[in-house]
Design an enzyme around this catalytic site. Structure first.
Site, mmCIF file in Angstrom:
data_model
loop_
_atom_site.group_PDB
_atom_site.id
_atom_site.type_symbol
_atom_site.label_atom_id
_atom_site.label_comp_id
_atom_site.label_asym_id
_atom_site.label_seq_id
_atom_site.Cartn_x
_atom_site.Cartn_y
_atom_site.Cartn_z
ATOM 1 N N ARG A 232 0.851 -1.179 0.000
ATOM 2 C CA ARG A 232 0.000 0.000 0.000
ATOM 3 C C ARG A 232 0.889 1.233 0.000
ATOM 4 O O ARG A 232 1.893 1.295 0.736
ATOM 5 C CB ARG A 232 -0.907 0.032 1.237
ATOM 6 C CG ARG A 232 -2.113 -0.863 1.133
ATOM 7 C CD ARG A 232 -3.096 -0.395 0.057
ATOM 8 N NE ARG A 232 -4.235 -1.268 -0.102
ATOM 9 C CZ ARG A 232 -4.296 -2.298 -0.965
ATOM 10 N NH1 ARG A 232 -3.264 -2.584 -1.740
ATOM 11 N NH2 ARG A 232 -5.395 -3.017 -1.072
ATOM 12 N N GLU A 261 -3.820 7.564 -5.163
ATOM 13 C CA GLU A 261 -4.023 6.867 -6.439
ATOM 14 C C GLU A 261 -5.299 7.363 -7.114
ATOM 15 O O GLU A 261 -6.343 7.384 -6.463
ATOM 16 C CB GLU A 261 -4.110 5.356 -6.215
ATOM 17 C CG GLU A 261 -2.800 4.783 -5.699
ATOM 18 C CD GLU A 261 -2.829 3.263 -5.509
ATOM 19 O OE1 GLU A 261 -3.840 2.631 -5.866
ATOM 20 O OE2 GLU A 261 -1.823 2.716 -5.026
ATOM 21 N N HIS A 279 -0.675 0.124 -9.886
ATOM 22 C CA HIS A 279 -1.367 -0.816 -8.981
ATOM 23 C C HIS A 279 -1.930 -2.012 -9.777
ATOM 24 O O HIS A 279 -3.131 -2.292 -9.730
ATOM 25 C CB HIS A 279 -2.488 -0.090 -8.218
ATOM 26 C CG HIS A 279 -2.881 -0.789 -6.943
ATOM 27 N ND1 HIS A 279 -3.347 -0.133 -5.837
ATOM 28 C CD2 HIS A 279 -2.893 -2.104 -6.597
ATOM 29 C CE1 HIS A 279 -3.636 -0.998 -4.874
ATOM 30 N NE2 HIS A 279 -3.356 -2.213 -5.321
HETATM 31 C C1 MLT Z 1 -5.365 -6.219 -3.021
HETATM 32 O O1 MLT Z 1 -5.432 -5.645 -1.928
HETATM 33 O O2 MLT Z 1 -5.904 -7.314 -3.203
HETATM 34 C C2 MLT Z 1 -4.647 -5.609 -4.178
HETATM 35 O O3 MLT Z 1 -3.946 -4.474 -3.808
HETATM 36 C C3 MLT Z 1 -5.541 -5.352 -5.340
HETATM 37 C C4 MLT Z 1 -6.704 -4.475 -5.031
HETATM 38 O O4 MLT Z 1 -6.728 -3.788 -4.020
HETATM 39 O O5 MLT Z 1 -7.650 -4.467 -5.798
#
Ligand code: MLT
Length: 328
Positions: A232, A261, A279
């Site tokens: 993150r 983001e 991401h």
């Molecule tokens: C997650 O937390 O699974 C990944 O960062 C992908 C997302 O957040 O969609």
């Protein structure tokens, strides 16, 4: 109604539509007020990481039974607020871990071999091979911070390339399987920072981990070392990272996640030794198929009175919760 507030589709959503009314608005996450206005009619909410599901939003959740989080991180969901209202929170904790681990390896290799810059150079007609002398990964120290599912899978893959695994995890016991299977040496954070050639962040965002990687910690890394963040954005202080890069305290970085983001363009976008991706770690066909299948399964299960598999708080709505809202 099942409300989907982000870009989620495919055959599993189509299956869900055969049984339930499903409203998909991929950009709705940008308008919390509109979500709040729709929420009283919703029995289920499906989100990725961009919808902020907080206590204020949930105050409108008169008949919400389940929140399906298509992904692993829970930092955008106020789970205690959902729990207080008797609402099941179901996530997909393991379905995209392999993809994230694979992108981490891709970025380590790309940093070590300066791939983005070499690619740009060759496409512009350049052939200066000396400019792109890289480093082997074999025998180098891979520092994994957070030896959970993704850290573990990443470390296993780094091990297969002949890297030594150094790990720091405040919550792991020394005899944990993740440590023994990767032959990781567990150590204090400062020791890892001083020894690692690559420091890879795989911690969830919590109040304790916010800005865990700050300027001071970057300065404790070797000047030849690289920092990677696929967890993150807020776990790393971006200004501290920029300063450390500008002062050449570290050799470079790869970031799949950002503090904000999408980010506003800034110094990181200009740096040759920084690789940025939007991401995408979990965005493979395979991972997305598993993620959407799992979240749709759990949402349907709860709405049909069965138990969710990947529940975070409880498997079925809790009608006896003090604030109600569960099974109405
Ligand atoms: C997650 O937390 O699974 C990944 O960062 C992908 C997302 O957040 O969609």
């Amino acid at each position: 109604m099942i409300l989907v507030t982000e870009n989620i589709g495919g055959k599993w959503i189509d299956e869900l539509k055969k049984k339930f009314a499903v409203t998909i608005e991929p950009d709705l996450w940008k308008s919390p007020d509109k979500i709040k206005a729709l929420l009283p009619k919703c029995r289920a909410l499906i989100v990725r990481n961009q919808t902020r599901v907080n206590a204020d939003l949930l105050s409108a959740a008169a008949q919400l039974q389940v929140i399906g989080r298509a992904g692993a991180g829970l930092d955008n969901i106020e789970v205690p607020a959902a729990t207080a209202r008797g609402i099941v929170v179901a996530s997909t904790p393991d379905q995209n871990s392999i993809s994230v681990a694979e992108l981490t390896l891709a970025l380590i290799l790309a940093l070590a071999r300066k791939l983005p810059a070499a690619d740009r150079h060759a496409k512009n007609g350049g052939w200066e091979r000396r400019r792109f002398v890289g480093a082997e990964l074999y025998g180098k120290n891979f520092g994994v911070v957070g030896l959970g599912r993704i850290g573990f899978l990443t470390a296993l893959r780094a091990r297969a390339l002949g890297m030594n695994i150094l790990a720091h995890d405040a919550y792991i016991s020394p005899d944990a399987v993740a440590a023994s299977e990767t032959r990781a040496q567990l150590m204090e954070m400062d020791t890892l920072l001083a020894r690692a050639d690559f420091v890879s962040c795989h911690m969830p965002l919590t109040p304790e981990t916010q800005h865990f990687f700050n300027y001071d910690r970057f300065c404790r890394m070797k000047p030849s070392a690289f920092f990677l963040n696929l967890a993150r954005g807020e776990v790393a202080d971006e200004n501290g990272l920029i300063r450390a890069l500008q002062e050449k305290r570290i050799a470079g970085a790869a970031l799949d996640v950002r503090e904000k983001e999408p980010p506003a363009p800034g110094p990181l976008e200009e740096m040759e030794n920084v690789i940025l991706t939007p991401h995408i770690a979990a965005f493979t066909r395979e991972a997305q198929e598993r993620v959407v299948a799992a979240v749709c399964h759990d949402v349907a299960a709860v709405l049909e009175g069965r138990a969710a598999k990947n529940f975070v708080n409880f498997p079925k709505p809790n009608p006896s919760s003090p604030k109600g809202g569960g099974n109405q």
